[in-house]
Design a protein around this motif. Structure first.
Motif, short mmCIF file in Angstrom:
data_model
loop_
_atom_site.label_atom_id
_atom_site.label_comp_id
_atom_site.label_asym_id
_atom_site.label_seq_id
_atom_site.Cartn_x
_atom_site.Cartn_y
_atom_site.Cartn_z
N ALA A 347 -1.65 22.38 -6.92
CA ALA A 347 -2.81 21.73 -7.56
C ALA A 347 -2.41 21.13 -8.91
CB ALA A 347 -3.94 22.74 -7.73
N VAL A 348 -1.58 21.85 -9.66
CA VAL A 348 -1.09 21.32 -10.93
C VAL A 348 -0.28 20.04 -10.68
CG1 VAL A 348 0.52 21.76 -12.84
CG2 VAL A 348 -1.09 23.54 -12.13
N SER A 349 0.57 20.05 -9.66
CA SER A 349 1.35 18.85 -9.36
C SER A 349 0.45 17.68 -8.98
CB SER A 349 2.36 19.13 -8.25
OG SER A 349 1.73 19.28 -6.99
N ALA A 350 -0.66 17.97 -8.30
CA ALA A 350 -1.62 16.90 -7.97
C ALA A 350 -2.18 16.26 -9.24
CB ALA A 350 -2.75 17.46 -7.10
N VAL A 351 -2.42 17.08 -10.27
CA VAL A 351 -2.86 16.55 -11.56
C VAL A 351 -1.79 15.64 -12.15
CG1 VAL A 351 -3.50 17.15 -13.93
CG2 VAL A 351 -4.38 18.51 -12.02
N GLY A 352 -0.52 16.06 -12.04
CA GLY A 352 0.58 15.22 -12.53
C GLY A 352 0.64 13.88 -11.82
N PHE A 353 0.44 13.89 -10.51
CA PHE A 353 0.42 12.62 -9.77
C PHE A 353 -0.77 11.77 -10.20
CE2 PHE A 353 3.08 14.92 -6.56
CZ PHE A 353 4.16 14.06 -6.62
N ALA A 354 -1.91 12.41 -10.50
CA ALA A 354 -3.06 11.66 -11.00
C ALA A 354 -2.73 10.97 -12.33
CB ALA A 354 -4.26 12.59 -11.16
N VAL A 355 -1.96 11.65 -13.17
CA VAL A 355 -1.52 11.02 -14.42
C VAL A 355 -0.65 9.80 -14.13
CG1 VAL A 355 -0.10 11.36 -16.50
CG2 VAL A 355 -1.66 13.17 -15.74
N LEU A 356 0.24 9.91 -13.14
CA LEU A 356 1.12 8.78 -12.81
C LEU A 356 0.35 7.59 -12.24
CD1 LEU A 356 4.20 10.63 -11.24
CD2 LEU A 356 4.00 9.63 -13.52
N THR A 357 -0.83 7.82 -11.68
CA THR A 357 -1.62 6.68 -11.19
C THR A 357 -2.09 5.79 -12.33
OG1 THR A 357 -3.72 7.92 -11.24
CG2 THR A 357 -2.45 8.01 -9.19
#
Length: 502
Positions: A347-357
């Protein structure tokens, strides 16, 4: 070598200082095995100037190592279960050291390709032996989780320092120095390994089924080749045939394993609680991680215009994130169920990918580094704990094969991630440029657009390059969104999976 009977000591037996010293040796092995995957890239221009390889040969110098590494892992893991894991590590280390010297002084491109293939086969002995020996040495579940986390952190450390070490060597020495780096490490292993690492081999050892070895090698080689070609050149008939053939041979391999009394891969391992889930989690987690590494590296060099060495400096923090997550995970599982820890990390990594968007062509590098660090820190616990679950679920006499699976699953997942997510970025890039007046080659890849911009008048080239970079970053946004969704869904599935007794 004296045969050692299966370890029947209770799982609560705790390791002593000698065992931890042995782990340090294994960590050096893991660091070198991962460093080799990245250290060669910076040497390619110098190799090209000295050996004058063709474009295809230059690609094979890089790719043949990864192909043979992935393709040989299952066979090497099973071989270690039969002849002894320490013995396999010693043989592989000696072969790796000799091949490294030959590679450093290779007189032609063809010779370097051949030696790199041998390095891949020798390298395939390293990680399965490292993980299976770790499982053998640490019988206490908590200590084993810590030990596996340290090994995974070593792998990430090797990936991080590969470009930095390669750049430092190439500034002072010739291209062969990047291969000689492994020689003193292998000598160290050959000297300290027999003193610090235990041997394990079951009393009853079956023959290695050569037909299974050929089938596993063919399946993995075709799959990795096809996926890499799709990532590099888009969907085509040849890579698609390679992927389909690889899958068909893989099914034939699995059918054969069910019929053998002593298979290369015991398919009944997938009946163990959490084993199949852990293998799948490793594959999907590395799918999104390697895909991100692929387009982030291009962003740094083609959008931001950084040199390979400077790009390596900006990707190093993400490797530190994996190291931190890998080392923290064993402490967390003392109080929290592993599935919850892995799910939370995803879930934390999903937040990181959201930042990259949110990345744009003119975004500061702080946004990219922040997003990539969050992604890697979230995936670190998954890499450590899922690997521990795979090697810990197997019985002692199958630890080598299980370790090979835990090493090969990320290889296949990562290759698929580069192919699929790279294709998404490329498709969006081509779609965004469809209405722009740009040269035909520039519509295919950002690298071609950068090259074409230099041949146009300054104002026209700058406008075309700006449009191409915007299109590429739009593709990153879509790929990061897909990765965020995959990570979030996997987080829910893993965290919600009920606890099951072994």
């Amino acid at each position: 070598m004296t045969e050692t009977p299966p370890d029947t000591s209770p799982v609560s037996e705790r390791a002593g200082s000698r065992t931890w010293a042995g782990l340090a040796v294994l960590c050096v092995v893991a660091l070198l095995a991962s460093l080799e995957l990245t250290v060669t890239h910076l040497a390619l221009p110098a190799i090209g100037a000295d050996l004058a390889p063709s474009g295809a040969q230059l690609l094979w110098i890089v790719d043949v190592y990864a192909f043979l590494l992935a393709g040989s892992m299952l066979a090497m893991g099973s071989l270690g279960d039969r002849i002894g894991r320490r013995r396999l590590l010693m043989i592989g280390s000696a072969a790796y050291g000799v091949a490294s010297v030959v590679a450093a002084y290779a007189p032609t491109a063809e010779a370097l390709i051949a030696v790199r293939a041998l390095l891949g086969v020798a390298g395939a002995t390293l990680m399965p032996s490292t993980l299976s020996l770790t499982a053998t040495m640490f019988r206490d579940a908590r200590q084993r989780a810590v030990a596996v986390g340290i090994v995974i952190a070593s792998v990430s450390g090797g990936t991080a320092i590969g470009p930095l070490v390669g750049g430092a060597l190439l500034e002072r020495y010739w291209w062969g120095s990047v291969f000689l780096l492994g020689v003193p490490v292998m000598v160290l292993i050959l000297v300290l390994g027999p003193a610090l690492l235990p041997e394990y081999r079951p009393a009853a050892v079956g023959r290695l089924d050569l037909a299974s070895v050929v089938l596993s090698l063919g399946a993995v080689l075709l799959l990795v080749y096809g996926l890499k070609e799709i990532a590099a050149h888009g969907m085509g008939v040849t890579p698609l045939i390679a992927v389909v053939a690889g899958l068909a041979i893989g099914l034939a391999f699995l059918r054969r394993q069910r019929s053998l009394a002593d298979p290369v891969v015991d398919v009944t391992l997938f009946r163990a609680p959490g084993f199949a889930v852990a293998v799948a989690t490793l594959a999907v987690g590395i799918f999104v991680l390697w895909g991100a590494n692929y387009y982030i590296a291009q962003h740094l060099q083609l959008v931001r215009g950084l040199s390979p060495l400077d790009a390596g400096l900006y990707t190093a923090p993400s490797a530190l994130g994996v190291i931190a997550g890998s080392l923290l995970a064993p402490r967390l599982v003392r109080r929290i169920r592993p599935g919850v820890v892995i799910g939370t990390g995803l879930a934390v990594s999903a937040v990181g990918f959201a930042v990259l968007t949110q990345l744009r062509a003119d975004s500061g590098l702080g946004l990219l580094v922040t997003g990539s660090v969050i992604v890697s820190a979230g995936l670190g616990p998954m890499m450590a704990l899922a690997t521990d679950q795979v090697v810990g679920a197997a019985p002692p006499h199958r630890a080598g094969a299980a370790a090979a699976l835990s090493s090969m699953a990320p290889q296949l997942g990562g290759a698929l991630g580069i192919a699929v997510l790279g294709s998404i970025v490329a498709a969006v890039y081509r779609g965004e440029l469809a209405g722009h007046p740009v040269p035909e080659g520039a519509r295919e890849t950002l690298g071609e657009a950068v090259a074409a911009a230099g041949e146009l008048p300054a104002a026209e080239g700058a406008a075309m390059l700006a449009a191409a970079r915007d299109a590429f970053v739009s593709g990153i946004g879509v790929a990061a969104t897909v990765s965020a969704v995959l990570a979030a869904v996997l987080a829910v599935l893993v965290a919600a999976r009920p606890r099951r007794r072994a």
